[in-house]
Design a protein around this motif. Structure first.
Motif, PDB file in Angstrom:
ATOM      1  N   TYR A 144       0.375 -22.127   4.761  1.00 15.89           N
ATOM      2  CA  TYR A 144       0.827 -20.739   4.867  1.00 15.89           C
ATOM      3  C   TYR A 144       0.289 -19.956   3.686  1.00 15.89           C
ATOM      4  CZ  TYR A 144       3.882 -16.680   5.283  1.00 15.89           C
ATOM      5  OH  TYR A 144       4.366 -15.407   5.411  1.00 15.89           O
ATOM      6  N   GLN A 145      -0.165 -18.741   3.967  1.00 11.33           N
ATOM      7  CA  GLN A 145      -0.593 -17.847   2.893  1.00 11.33           C
ATOM      8  C   GLN A 145      -0.055 -16.456   3.159  1.00 11.33           C
ATOM      9  OE1 GLN A 145      -4.384 -18.092   0.610  1.00 11.33           O
ATOM     10  NE2 GLN A 145      -4.920 -16.280   1.770  1.00 11.33           N
ATOM     11  N   ASP A 146       0.425 -15.815   2.110  1.00 19.30           N
ATOM     12  CA  ASP A 146       0.998 -14.482   2.244  1.00 19.30           C
ATOM     13  C   ASP A 146       0.739 -13.736   0.947  1.00 19.30           C
ATOM     14  OD1 ASP A 146       2.275 -12.326   3.300  1.00 19.30           O
ATOM     15  OD2 ASP A 146       4.204 -13.311   3.611  1.00 19.30           O
ATOM     16  N   GLY A 147       0.906 -12.428   1.009  1.00 22.09           N
ATOM     17  CA  GLY A 147       0.763 -11.657  -0.212  1.00 22.09           C
ATOM     18  C   GLY A 147       0.377 -10.219   0.060  1.00 22.09           C
ATOM     19  N   ALA A 148       0.481  -9.414  -0.984  1.00 25.16           N
ATOM     20  CA  ALA A 148       0.230  -7.982  -0.893  1.00 25.16           C
ATOM     21  C   ALA A 148      -1.188  -7.658  -1.344  1.00 25.16           C
ATOM     22  CB  ALA A 148       1.224  -7.218  -1.752  1.00 25.16           C
ATOM     23  N   ILE A 149      -1.735  -6.577  -0.755  1.00 25.45           N
ATOM     24  CA  ILE A 149      -3.027  -6.043  -1.170  1.00 25.45           C
ATOM     25  C   ILE A 149      -2.834  -4.556  -1.432  1.00 25.45           C
ATOM     26  CG2 ILE A 149      -5.468  -5.790  -0.632  1.00 25.45           C
ATOM     27  CD1 ILE A 149      -5.140  -7.898   1.515  1.00 25.45           C
ATOM     28  N   LEU A 150      -3.173  -4.135  -2.625  1.00 25.11           N
ATOM     29  CA  LEU A 150      -3.087  -2.734  -3.018  1.00 25.11           C
ATOM     30  C   LEU A 150      -4.501  -2.186  -3.173  1.00 25.11           C
ATOM     31  CD1 LEU A 150      -0.275  -2.994  -5.724  1.00 25.11           C
ATOM     32  CD2 LEU A 150      -0.020  -2.433  -3.291  1.00 25.11           C
ATOM     33  N   PHE A 151      -4.770  -1.050  -2.509  1.00 30.79           N
ATOM     34  CA  PHE A 151      -6.079  -0.393  -2.570  1.00 30.79           C
ATOM     35  C   PHE A 151      -5.943   0.865  -3.429  1.00 30.79           C
ATOM     36  CE2 PHE A 151      -6.279  -3.016   1.082  1.00 30.79           C
ATOM     37  CZ  PHE A 151      -7.604  -3.238   1.418  1.00 30.79           C
ATOM     38  N   TYR A 152      -6.823   0.982  -4.434  1.00 31.18           N
ATOM     39  CA  TYR A 152      -6.843   2.160  -5.298  1.00 31.18           C
ATOM     40  C   TYR A 152      -8.235   2.788  -5.265  1.00 31.18           C
ATOM     41  CZ  TYR A 152      -2.597   0.184  -7.427  1.00 31.18           C
ATOM     42  OH  TYR A 152      -1.344  -0.341  -7.647  1.00 31.18           O
ATOM     43  N   ARG A 171      -9.470   0.488 -12.050  1.00 28.02           N
ATOM     44  CA  ARG A 171      -8.417   0.876 -11.123  1.00 28.02           C
ATOM     45  C   ARG A 171      -7.871   2.237 -11.514  1.00 28.02           C
ATOM     46  NH1 ARG A 171      -3.509  -3.129 -10.871  1.00 28.02           N
ATOM     47  NH2 ARG A 171      -3.187  -2.213 -12.943  1.00 28.02           N
ATOM     48  N   SER A 172      -7.917   3.192 -10.593  1.00 27.97           N
ATOM     49  CA  SER A 172      -7.342   4.505 -10.864  1.00 27.97           C
ATOM     50  C   SER A 172      -5.843   4.471 -10.584  1.00 27.97           C
ATOM     51  CB  SER A 172      -8.022   5.571 -10.004  1.00 27.97           C
ATOM     52  OG  SER A 172      -7.546   5.494  -8.672  1.00 27.97           O
ATOM     53  N   THR A 173      -5.205   5.606 -10.707  1.00 31.18           N
ATOM     54  CA  THR A 173      -3.761   5.681 -10.435  1.00 31.18           C
ATOM     55  C   THR A 173      -3.478   6.124  -8.998  1.00 31.18           C
ATOM     56  OG1 THR A 173      -3.719   7.944 -11.279  1.00 31.18           O
ATOM     57  CG2 THR A 173      -3.224   6.168 -12.841  1.00 31.18           C
ATOM     58  N   THR A 174      -4.524   6.360  -8.211  1.00 30.18           N
ATOM     59  CA  THR A 174      -4.344   6.836  -6.839  1.00 30.18           C
ATOM     60  C   THR A 174      -4.305   5.656  -5.883  1.00 30.18           C
ATOM     61  OG1 THR A 174      -5.556   8.869  -7.357  1.00 30.18           O
ATOM     62  CG2 THR A 174      -5.271   8.307  -5.025  1.00 30.18           C
ATOM     63  N   LEU A 175      -3.124   5.410  -5.301  1.00 24.35           N
ATOM     64  CA  LEU A 175      -2.961   4.318  -4.345  1.00 24.35           C
ATOM     65  C   LEU A 175      -3.395   4.788  -2.963  1.00 24.35           C
ATOM     66  CD1 LEU A 175      -1.848   1.424  -3.812  1.00 24.35           C
ATOM     67  CD2 LEU A 175       0.342   2.518  -3.258  1.00 24.35           C
ATOM     68  N   ARG A 176      -4.361   4.086  -2.372  1.00 23.10           N
ATOM     69  CA  ARG A 176      -4.885   4.487  -1.063  1.00 23.10           C
ATOM     70  C   ARG A 176      -4.258   3.683   0.077  1.00 23.10           C
ATOM     71  NH1 ARG A 176     -11.367   4.862  -1.579  1.00 23.10           N
ATOM     72  NH2 ARG A 176     -11.064   5.513   0.596  1.00 23.10           N
ATOM     73  N   ASP A 177      -3.850   2.457  -0.212  1.00 19.57           N
ATOM     74  CA  ASP A 177      -3.254   1.658   0.855  1.00 19.57           C
ATOM     75  C   ASP A 177      -2.426   0.544   0.239  1.00 19.57           C
ATOM     76  OD1 ASP A 177      -2.621   0.959   3.406  1.00 19.57           O
ATOM     77  OD2 ASP A 177      -4.664   0.575   4.073  1.00 19.57           O
ATOM     78  N   ASN A 178      -1.466   0.071   1.011  1.00 20.37           N
ATOM     79  CA  ASN A 178      -0.569  -0.995   0.569  1.00 20.37           C
ATOM     80  C   ASN A 178      -0.303  -1.883   1.781  1.00 20.37           C
ATOM     81  OD1 ASN A 178       1.429  -2.655  -0.403  1.00 20.37           O
ATOM     82  ND2 ASN A 178       2.748  -0.999  -1.165  1.00 20.37           N
ATOM     83  N   LYS A 179      -0.902  -3.081   1.777  1.00 23.37           N
ATOM     84  CA  LYS A 179      -0.829  -3.962   2.936  1.00 23.37           C
ATOM     85  C   LYS A 179      -0.229  -5.310   2.552  1.00 23.37           C
ATOM     86  CE  LYS A 179      -5.110  -2.366   5.224  1.00 23.37           C
ATOM     87  NZ  LYS A 179      -6.399  -2.856   5.806  1.00 23.37           N
ATOM     88  N   LEU A 200       2.290   1.826   4.116  1.00 16.94           N
ATOM     89  CA  LEU A 200       2.067   3.267   4.141  1.00 16.94           C
ATOM     90  C   LEU A 200       1.899   3.791   5.560  1.00 16.94           C
ATOM     91  CD1 LEU A 200      -0.393   3.759   1.126  1.00 16.94           C
ATOM     92  CD2 LEU A 200       2.113   3.769   1.159  1.00 16.94           C
ATOM     93  N   ASN A 201       1.515   2.922   6.471  1.00 16.25           N
ATOM     94  CA  ASN A 201       1.310   3.326   7.860  1.00 16.25           C
ATOM     95  C   ASN A 201       1.857   2.239   8.773  1.00 16.25           C
ATOM     96  OD1 ASN A 201       0.443   4.656  10.147  1.00 16.25           O
ATOM     97  ND2 ASN A 201      -1.717   4.072   9.913  1.00 16.25           N
ATOM     98  N   PRO A 202       3.184   2.115   8.872  1.00 15.37           N
ATOM     99  CA  PRO A 202       3.798   0.983   9.592  1.00 15.37           C
ATOM    100  C   PRO A 202       3.443   0.895  11.069  1.00 15.37           C
ATOM    101  CG  PRO A 202       5.412   2.115   8.227  1.00 15.37           C
ATOM    102  CD  PRO A 202       4.198   2.978   8.251  1.00 15.37           C
ATOM    103  N   LYS A 203       2.972   1.974  11.675  1.00 19.52           N
ATOM    104  CA  LYS A 203       2.664   1.915  13.105  1.00 19.52           C
ATOM    105  C   LYS A 203       1.501   0.974  13.406  1.00 19.52           C
ATOM    106  CE  LYS A 203      -0.559   5.823  13.371  1.00 19.52           C
ATOM    107  NZ  LYS A 203      -0.834   7.138  13.987  1.00 19.52           N
TER     108      LYS A 203
END
Length: 722
Positions: free
Chosen positions: A365-373, A381-389, A429-432
């Motif tokens: 099993y593998q899981d985890g978050a990915i943050l796009f800036y 890395r800037s301070t502008t978050l573009r995506d959170n998956k 950020l876009n749950p749909k």
């Protein structure tokens, strides 16, 4: 398939030369022959799960010992696996980032959108635990040849044993085989700023094969191309020990801190003008990967009487990964964990019949978050978050295999495995777009073998394979902001394959051992693999979809000759033909409704028709200073870098040479050794690897990754006890 005329004599003479030598050996005493042959061959292999003898499994298996890559720098797996027939291992920039193809499996695992620094389609194990993630991708952060003792390569389709993405298996072991305490320190300096320190120590535990050991490597490399520098630190520690009379325990700890920059692909015109330059876009973004990870794992084996054994493995692998990639800065926090349990039973059914049963289950099993800036002005890395998956993958498999041995000669193997692979994607950020998808597959295995002697086997086998799409293929659009409908690509199904194979393995002492030629060993195989649901790129790799079918046909030959005066000649040759049987795509005809390109009959991208390696080593036992000399030639045929077969990578032939002295000085049990190695001795300009199905910019495909020019490496080591 084709092979240049200058190589036809070697391709014909090498296999034919074995025939009279075999006939000559049959005149010698059979018992002496078998005894000597067994002393020349590493018999025990762990990568087969249920079979411990390399001459019993109806599979193409090659074992590579540490001594076989001792004359190389050892930064990437390409230094060790070049002499394995059927396995194409290409260094992309001279670092640990390699492209691995075994019989066509893994061919698509290169290029921008296939993720630099990873491979796929081939399962990689480190000390029996998977480096391959549940979605089938493998990174090589934890694998350093400086800490490696041996490597086993299963070249056959092995999904019935190992499940998803096991078109081949590479099993790496760091466990030393020693009978006294040892320690060593090695220092390497080489061209383009290569510096390596390798420290190792260990000692036996008890009197029944136990050992405790540690290793540490620190590598820095300035790189020969712009933006190709790298640095990596790895640490390994382990304990292998009996616990009582019936139990064996193995505990392993490994970790890596790996930063490497990516120079990117060039056009043919850019390579001709200056092969050291980086792709302008990659250089401008300072594209790189910075991976920090660790793993702790343990396995235990317990015997229940003389004929039953249960084994269990468990591991946890946390990862923190950062990337500057395609105009974004990405933070990955992942946890990869799992284990397996297996039951083995061996029975003597009659004086002529023996049976071995293996049943087991794997979980990963593998899981985890990915943050796009956004990238900052300095490409950080800037301070502008573009995506959170969130990306999760779960792989579960149940396998069974039964082996029947008749009269210690005829072996019959029957097995099957069921796999379920699931993906779970969430977008905060876009749950749909949240989605999940499950793939399931049963893969069979059938094999038979005949052992003429303990070191002579012929075999035939049939095996199925499954390879689920990897994470960046299930993500439907790699161009940021386009994946607004679903987080999982609805166009994909698992790759399904069936391999038919015949082969033979033989170790042959020649004469009475006093002549010039003392032994010959060879490993030959022929295979045919039919592939369904081949995954191919759509819109240049921004999407992937399931194409029709492909066929791979090939022959492999490995020959080793041992002669008097410490002469050793090792050869590996692979010939293959790999074609698409059904492949229609409309993405090459933008704006032309109903128009398709038909690539039926085209060669499969990234797989050459032939490749080879030959090494000649002279290591006389009486040489002063323990001197040895090695020279080698390796070559790769031309291949196509795109499915349309319009971008061609030229063939290349590279000469390597080294001089080693194992006993420069001996003082109080400590030994000073030295090595000088030169790769690409003739300083040939060549293409080392390629981006597959590359982007075309201003009418020019950006496909070419120039190979390393002449490099020199000097090494000194101080050791005690080994």
């Amino acid at each position: 398939m084709s092979l240049p005329r200058r190589f036809l004599p070697a391709a014909v003479v090498l296999p034919l030369a074995a025939a009279p030598l075999v006939a000559q050996s049959t005149k010698a005493d059979s018992a002496r022959r078998d005894s000597v042959a067994q002393s020349l061959t590493p018999f025990s292999v762990r990568a087969t799960r249920s079979t411990s003898n390399i001459f019993a499994a109806p599979l193409a298996i090659t074992r590579v010992e540490r001594s076989q890559w001792a004359n190389r720098a050892g930064f990437g797996l390409n230094d060790a696996l070049g002499a394995v027939p059927g396995a194409l291992v290409q260094s992309r920039y001279g670092t640990s980032d390699v492209r691995i193809v075994i019989r066509g499996f893994g061919a698509r695992g290169a290029g921008d959108r296939s993720n630099a620094g990873t491979s796929r389609g081939v399962r990689v194990l480190l000390d029996g635990m998977p480096e391959t993630e549940p979605d089938g991708r493998t990174a090589f952060d934890n694998i350093d040849l400086g800490a490696t003792e041996s490597i086993e390569v299963i070249r056959s389709n092995a999904s019935s044993l190992w499940g998803n993405a096991a078109g081949g298996v590479i099993s790496v072991s760091t466990v030393p085989n020693v009978d006294q305490p040892y320690s060593s320190m090695q220092f390497q300096r080489g061209s383009f700023g290569l510096q390596r320190i390798i420290a190792q120590t260990g000692a036996p535990i008890g009197t029944r094969g136990g050992v405790a050991y540690t290793s540490f490597t620190n590598t820095t490399f300035d790189g020969w191309r712009t933006n190709s520098d790298a640095r990596r630190v790895t640490f390994n520690a382990g304990v292998v020990a009996p616990v009582g009379d019936a139990t064996r325990l193995r505990v392993h700890l490994t970790g890596a801190n790996n930063l490497f920059h990516i120079p990117g692909p060039l056009s043919a015109q850019e390579v001709a003008a200056n092969p050291r330059q980086a792709n302008a876009t990659y250089n401008g973004r300072d594209e790189r990967r910075y991976n920090r990870l660790a793993r702790v794992g343990a396995s235990i084996e317990h015997d229940f009487g003389d004929n039953q054994m249960v084994s269990a493995v468990a591991y946890i692998n946390p990862k923190y990964l950062q990337r500057s990639e395609r105009g974004t800065f990405r933070d990955f926090t992942r946890y990869h964990g799992g284990g397996n349990v297996a039951y083995n039973r061996a029975d003597v059914l009659s004086p002529t019949l023996r049976n071995r049963l293996t049943v087991g289950v794997d979980q990963a099993y593998q899981d985890g978050a990915i943050l796009f800036y956004n990238l900052s002005p300095t490409n950080g890395r800037s301070t502008t978050l573009r995506d959170n998956k969130k990306e999760g993958a779960y792989n579960s498999g149940l396998f069974v295999e039964n082996e029947l041995l008749v009269n210690d000669k005829l072996g019959l193997t029957l097995g099957a495995r069921g796999d379920a692979i699931s993906y779970y994607y969430q977008n905060y950020l876009n749950p749909k777009t949240n989605a999940s998808k499950r793939f399931a597959q049963v893969t069979p295995k059938l094999g038979t073998s005949w052992r003429f002697s303990p070191t002579h086997q012929v075999y035939a086998s049939f095996g199925g394979g499954v390879e689920a799409p990897a994470g960046n293929e299930t993500d439907p659009a790699s161009t940021f902001g386009q994946d607004t409908v679903t987080a999982l690509n609805p166009l994909l199904e698992p790759i399904r394959s069936f391999t038919y194979e015949v082969g033979t393995k033989h170790v042959v002492p020649v004469g009475d051992g006093n002549g010039f030629l003392q032994s010959v060993s060879y490993d030959a195989a022929a295979y045919l693999t039919d592939v369904r649901n081949e995954i191919v790129p759509y819109r240049g790799g921004r999407f992937y979809f399931t194409a029709g079918s492909a066929r791979r046909v090939g022959t492999e030959l490995g020959v080793r000759l041992h002669a008097a005066h410490g002469l050793r000649f090792e050869n590996a040759l692979t010939l293959s033909r790999n074609t698409y049987e059904d492949y229609r795509v409309d993405s090459v005809h933008y704006g032309n409704v109903g128009a398709f390109a038909n690539y039926r009959g085209n060669r499969i991208v990234g797989v050459p028709d032939w490749f080879y390696q030959s090494n000649l080593t002279w290591q006389p036992s009486s040489a002063p200073l323990g001197l040895s000399v090695q020279t080698g030639l390796q070559g790769t045929g031309g291949y196509w870098a795109d499915d349309a077969n319009s971008v061609r990578i030229a063939e290349a032939h590279i000469v390597n040479a080294s001089v080693r002295a194992d006993r420069i000085l001996t003082v109080g049990g400590a030994r000073l050794s030295g090595l000088v190695a030169v790769e690409n001795l003739t300083d040939r300009a060549w293409i080392g690897s390629a981006f597959l199905n590359p982007d075309v910019v201003n009418g020019r495909p950006l496909a070419y990754e120039p190979g390393m020019p002449r490099t020199v490496m000097v090494s000194f080591s101080v050791s005690r006890g080994r």
